[in-house]
Design a protein around this motif. Sequence first.
Motif, short mmCIF file in Angstrom:
data_model
loop_
_atom_site.label_atom_id
_atom_site.label_comp_id
_atom_site.label_asym_id
_atom_site.label_seq_id
_atom_site.Cartn_x
_atom_site.Cartn_y
_atom_site.Cartn_z
N LEU A 97 2.02 2.96 15.96
CA LEU A 97 1.70 4.07 15.07
C LEU A 97 0.33 4.65 15.33
O LEU A 97 -0.08 5.61 14.65
N GLY A 98 -0.41 4.09 16.29
CA GLY A 98 -1.72 4.62 16.62
C GLY A 98 -2.82 4.18 15.68
O GLY A 98 -3.90 4.81 15.63
N ILE A 99 -2.61 3.11 14.94
CA ILE A 99 -3.63 2.59 14.02
C ILE A 99 -4.65 1.80 14.83
O ILE A 99 -4.28 0.85 15.53
N PRO A 100 -5.93 2.14 14.76
CA PRO A 100 -6.93 1.51 15.63
C PRO A 100 -7.25 0.08 15.23
O PRO A 100 -7.24 -0.27 14.05
N LYS A 101 -7.54 -0.75 16.24
CA LYS A 101 -7.97 -2.13 15.99
C LYS A 101 -9.49 -2.13 15.79
O LYS A 101 -10.27 -2.69 16.57
N ASP A 102 -9.92 -1.43 14.78
CA ASP A 102 -11.32 -1.29 14.41
C ASP A 102 -11.37 -1.22 12.89
O ASP A 102 -10.70 -0.36 12.29
N LEU A 103 -12.15 -2.10 12.29
CA LEU A 103 -12.09 -2.24 10.85
C LEU A 103 -12.48 -0.95 10.12
O LEU A 103 -11.75 -0.48 9.25
N SER A 104 -13.61 -0.39 10.47
CA SER A 104 -14.07 0.82 9.77
C SER A 104 -13.08 1.97 9.94
O SER A 104 -12.77 2.69 8.98
N ALA A 105 -12.58 2.14 11.17
CA ALA A 105 -11.64 3.23 11.43
C ALA A 105 -10.32 3.02 10.69
O ALA A 105 -9.73 3.97 10.16
N ALA A 106 -9.86 1.77 10.63
CA ALA A 106 -8.60 1.48 9.94
C ALA A 106 -8.74 1.70 8.44
O ALA A 106 -7.82 2.19 7.78
N VAL A 107 -9.90 1.34 7.87
CA VAL A 107 -10.13 1.57 6.44
C VAL A 107 -10.17 3.07 6.15
O VAL A 107 -9.55 3.54 5.19
N ALA A 108 -10.89 3.81 6.97
CA ALA A 108 -10.97 5.26 6.77
C ALA A 108 -9.58 5.89 6.84
O ALA A 108 -9.25 6.80 6.07
N LEU A 109 -8.76 5.38 7.77
CA LEU A 109 -7.39 5.89 7.91
C LEU A 109 -6.59 5.61 6.65
O LEU A 109 -5.82 6.46 6.17
N GLY A 110 -6.77 4.41 6.10
CA GLY A 110 -6.06 4.06 4.89
C GLY A 110 -6.44 4.92 3.70
O GLY A 110 -5.60 5.25 2.85
N LEU A 111 -7.70 5.32 3.64
CA LEU A 111 -8.17 6.09 2.50
C LEU A 111 -7.95 7.59 2.65
O LEU A 111 -7.73 8.28 1.65
N THR A 112 -8.01 8.09 3.87
CA THR A 112 -7.96 9.55 4.06
C THR A 112 -6.97 10.01 5.11
O THR A 112 -6.85 11.22 5.35
N GLY A 113 -6.25 9.09 5.76
CA GLY A 113 -5.32 9.48 6.82
C GLY A 113 -4.05 10.11 6.30
O GLY A 113 -3.85 10.27 5.09
N CYS A 114 -3.19 10.49 7.22
CA CYS A 114 -1.89 11.06 6.86
C CYS A 114 -1.01 10.00 6.20
O CYS A 114 -1.06 8.83 6.55
N ARG A 115 -0.21 10.44 5.27
CA ARG A 115 0.79 9.58 4.65
C ARG A 115 2.16 10.01 5.16
O ARG A 115 2.59 11.13 4.91
N ARG A 116 2.83 9.11 5.88
CA ARG A 116 4.13 9.47 6.44
C ARG A 116 5.16 8.41 6.09
O ARG A 116 4.85 7.21 6.03
N ARG A 117 6.39 8.86 5.88
CA ARG A 117 7.49 7.94 5.61
C ARG A 117 8.08 7.47 6.94
O ARG A 117 8.30 8.28 7.85
N PHE A 118 8.31 6.17 7.05
CA PHE A 118 8.86 5.59 8.26
C PHE A 118 10.12 4.78 7.96
O PHE A 118 10.27 4.20 6.87
N ASP A 119 11.01 4.76 8.96
CA ASP A 119 12.21 3.95 8.86
C ASP A 119 11.86 2.47 8.98
O ASP A 119 10.85 2.10 9.60
N LEU A 120 12.72 1.64 8.44
CA LEU A 120 12.66 0.20 8.65
C LEU A 120 14.06 -0.28 9.03
O LEU A 120 15.05 0.38 8.72
N GLY A 121 14.11 -1.39 9.72
CA GLY A 121 15.39 -2.06 9.93
C GLY A 121 15.56 -3.11 8.85
O GLY A 121 14.61 -3.50 8.18
N LYS A 122 16.78 -3.56 8.67
CA LYS A 122 17.05 -4.65 7.73
C LYS A 122 18.03 -5.61 8.37
O LYS A 122 19.10 -5.21 8.83
N ILE A 123 17.64 -6.88 8.43
CA ILE A 123 18.48 -7.89 9.08
C ILE A 123 18.67 -9.07 8.13
O ILE A 123 17.70 -9.65 7.64
N ASN A 124 19.92 -9.37 7.85
CA ASN A 124 20.27 -10.49 6.97
C ASN A 124 19.43 -10.50 5.69
O ASN A 124 18.94 -11.55 5.25
#
Length: 296
Positions: A97-124
């Motif tokens: 999903l392009g989420i950076p392995k950087d704490l500050s950047a990941a926090v900023a993304l969580g607070l101000t990034g895009c909000r998108r709906r994503f599919d999930l799979g379901k198994i058993n």
Amino acid sequence: MTTVAVVAHTGKYLDGGLDRLRAVLAHEGVDAPLWYEVPKSKKAPARIREAVDAGADLVFVWGGDGMVQRSIDVLAGGAARVAIIPAGTANLFASNLGIPKDLSAAVALGLTGCRRRFDLGKINGEHFAVMAGAGMDAVMIRDADGALKNRLGRAAYVFTGARSTGIRRVGTRVRLDGDKWFDGKASCVLVGNVGRVMGNVPVFPDASPTDGILEVGIVTAEGRWQWMRTLARTATRKAPDSPFVELARGRKVDVRFSNAIPYELDGGDRKKTKRLRISVKPEAVTICVPPPEPGS
């Protein structure tokens, strides 16, 4: 007003650890988040439920793919948004999903990034974000877990993968969207929601977690030589050309094995089973992600 919660795996580490996460959140104005720590990912669902019941509508998940899987299994279908802090070993969902392995950047993304709906799979009965698999894939992950993974990191999968190439094939029947698709002996079954799965290799290059479709792969390789050929083609994005690989796409997958074998989802091993019931859940969860690139 947004109510922020943090659910963190204490065994995972990134950029200064949880103390720095508190500091970064405080710097961004989140000085009193709901805070939950767990020693194992399997303890996360109870804390996620507590957070949601307490009114959290933005949940930061600190950990790897296993921690994310346990968390979104609870959050699927709900309104709470998920912000991933990729503090694990592989972090396949975050990297897809392009989420950076950087704490500050990941926090900023969580607070101000895009909000998108994503599919999930379901198994058993359980949701997954990256992939689910049975056979060689599950054995490799099971054997790498624990002390070996803690000591070697990603290299643990390489070690156990090489050791697992000798596993025997098992009778496998697969129905795809209600129709018979495969009937024979297989050494591995993979179902992917994203493109890059095992070892961050693009096993399913056409996959998208927003198209309402799951990717399905069957590997019939047997023995070290056939597996070496299969893995080499996969690493060079030529898996469809392998004589030991069959690929398809669908919304519902029903897999039956002649013998009970272990399976995994998002890097977490599960008990042996003779049947896998798998389906896609479109737009099941909201994730905080970078904005799409122009033209994508």
